[in-house]
Design an enzyme around this catalytic site. Structure first.
Site, PDB file in Angstrom:
ATOM      1  N   SER A  48       0.706  -1.071   0.079  1.00  0.00           N
ATOM      2  CA  SER A  48      -0.330  -0.101  -0.156  1.00  0.00           C
ATOM      3  C   SER A  48       0.574   1.232  -0.055  1.00  0.00           C
ATOM      4  CB  SER A  48      -0.805  -0.299   1.076  1.00  0.00           C
ATOM      5  OG  SER A  48      -2.087   1.036   1.448  1.00  0.00           O
ATOM      6  N   GLU A  51      -1.801  -2.040  -7.858  1.00  0.00           N
ATOM      7  CA  GLU A  51      -2.882  -2.037  -7.364  1.00  0.00           C
ATOM      8  C   GLU A  51      -3.380  -0.693  -6.735  1.00  0.00           C
ATOM      9  OE1 GLU A  51      -3.440  -2.513  -3.685  1.00  0.00           O
ATOM     10  OE2 GLU A  51      -1.738  -1.033  -4.017  1.00  0.00           O
ATOM     11  N   HIS A 107      -4.735  -5.058  -1.503  1.00  0.00           N
ATOM     12  CA  HIS A 107      -5.442  -4.831  -0.419  1.00  0.00           C
ATOM     13  C   HIS A 107      -7.391  -6.149  -0.557  1.00  0.00           C
ATOM     14  CE1 HIS A 107      -3.845  -0.717  -0.292  1.00  0.00           C
ATOM     15  NE2 HIS A 107      -4.419  -0.609   0.538  1.00  0.00           N
TER      16      HIS A 107
END
Length: 301
Positions: free
Chosen positions: A112, A206, A271
């Site tokens: 992330s 992503e 995620h």
């Protein structure tokens, strides 16, 4: 350069380079990590109250010092981000990269917002890193835990990663260095010392909670900046809460399809539950038809 693998008795440092860490998830994860036979060093920002602003785990100086101190501790073999959130980019210029080089190679793991830290470690230290699930997350499930553990301790067991739900978007095979991570962080890094590029690379992408037009804008920024020039292949992960999956896929094909390189969708990282750990900065072969990433050799020595 590849860092050394972990062994029983080694020390993992938990750090919070971005957002505040949920205490309940942290306390649930600590015995899981200790079950690997390691010592845990928990950084001061990990258990601190929310900083100012409240979406940070501490001030920029505090988070940079926590990361620097963890890396420079001679007993620490792995620096693992407890969670993502936002804030890594704010502290990068405060990290003592010369001291980190002096301390020698360590393992960096996280995902992330930690994408910015992966890029910085690549640029400043020339080290491969691990795009991995993080312990203070509801997504740190049994599969994610075991895949991360194997990558850290037995990396030769994870040379082939298969996407259970992978969907071929553009057929073919491609080989190159695996780079990338979170789309918004990659786009946000354009123009900084750590922006890098996708030349001769297989790219991971992503994101989470980004609307379709925002994904469009970030992809367009990367395309217009030339970041994708020379790319060899693309692997797409989760797009949780980014809109209808068919709309996201249509956008990705519309923006990235013209690059004319093999592209694999729905690889199941990022995620999403049961996310694998994926090594960055090492050679890999993408096979779209088989839905696999195959690494030439273990990411850790």
């Amino acid at each position: 350069m590849r860092p050394p693998r972990l062994r029983a008795g080694d020390t993992i440092a938990l750090v919070a380079p971005a957002g505040p860490v949920p205490a309940d998830l942290l306390e649930k994860a600590i015995p899981v990590l200790r079950g690997w036979g390691v010592e845990l060093r928990i950084g001061p920002c990990v258990r601190a109250s929310a900083g100012s602003p409240p979406y940070l785990s501490g001030s920029d100086a505090e988070r940079a010092a926590e990361f620097t101190d963890a890396w420079c501790d001679p007993g620490v073999r792995c620096v693992l981000a407890a969670r993502g959130g936002y804030g890594v980019q704010r502290m990068l210029d405060l990290v003592d990269w010369a001291a980190l080089r002096e301390a020698g190679p360590k393992v960096l793991a996280g995902s992330s917002d930690v994408t910015a830290l992966h890029r910085a470690v690549d640029v400043h230290l020339g080290l491969s890193t691990l795009f991995s699930p993080m312990p203070a997350s509801v997504l740190f499930d049994d599969f994610a835990v075991e895949h991360l553990r194997r990558t850290l301790f037995e990396p030769e067991r994870n040379l082939v990663v298969r996407g259970a739900t992978a969907s071929p978007l553009v057929p073919g095979r491609a080989s190159g260095t695996l780079v990338g991570g979170n789309l918004s962080l990659l786009a946000g890094g354009i123009g900084t010392p750590e922006h890098g590029s996708a030349r001769d690379a297989v790219v991971l992408l992503e994101d989470v909670t980004e609307s379709i037009y925002r994904l469009d804008r970030m992809l367009t920024q990367l395309l217009r900046s030339g970041w994708f020039e020379g790319v060899r292949g693309i692997v797409l992960g989760s797009w949780a809460a980014c809109g209808a999956p068919e709309d996201v896929e249509a956008l990705l094909l519309e923006r990235l399809g013209p690059l004319g390189v093999p592209m694999l969708g729905e690889f199941g990282f990022g995620h999403v539950a049961s996310s694998p750990t994926l090594p960055l900065g090492v050679p890999v072969t993408l096979d779209v038809e088989l839905g696999t990433l195959t690494f030439d050799s273990p990411v850790l020595t």
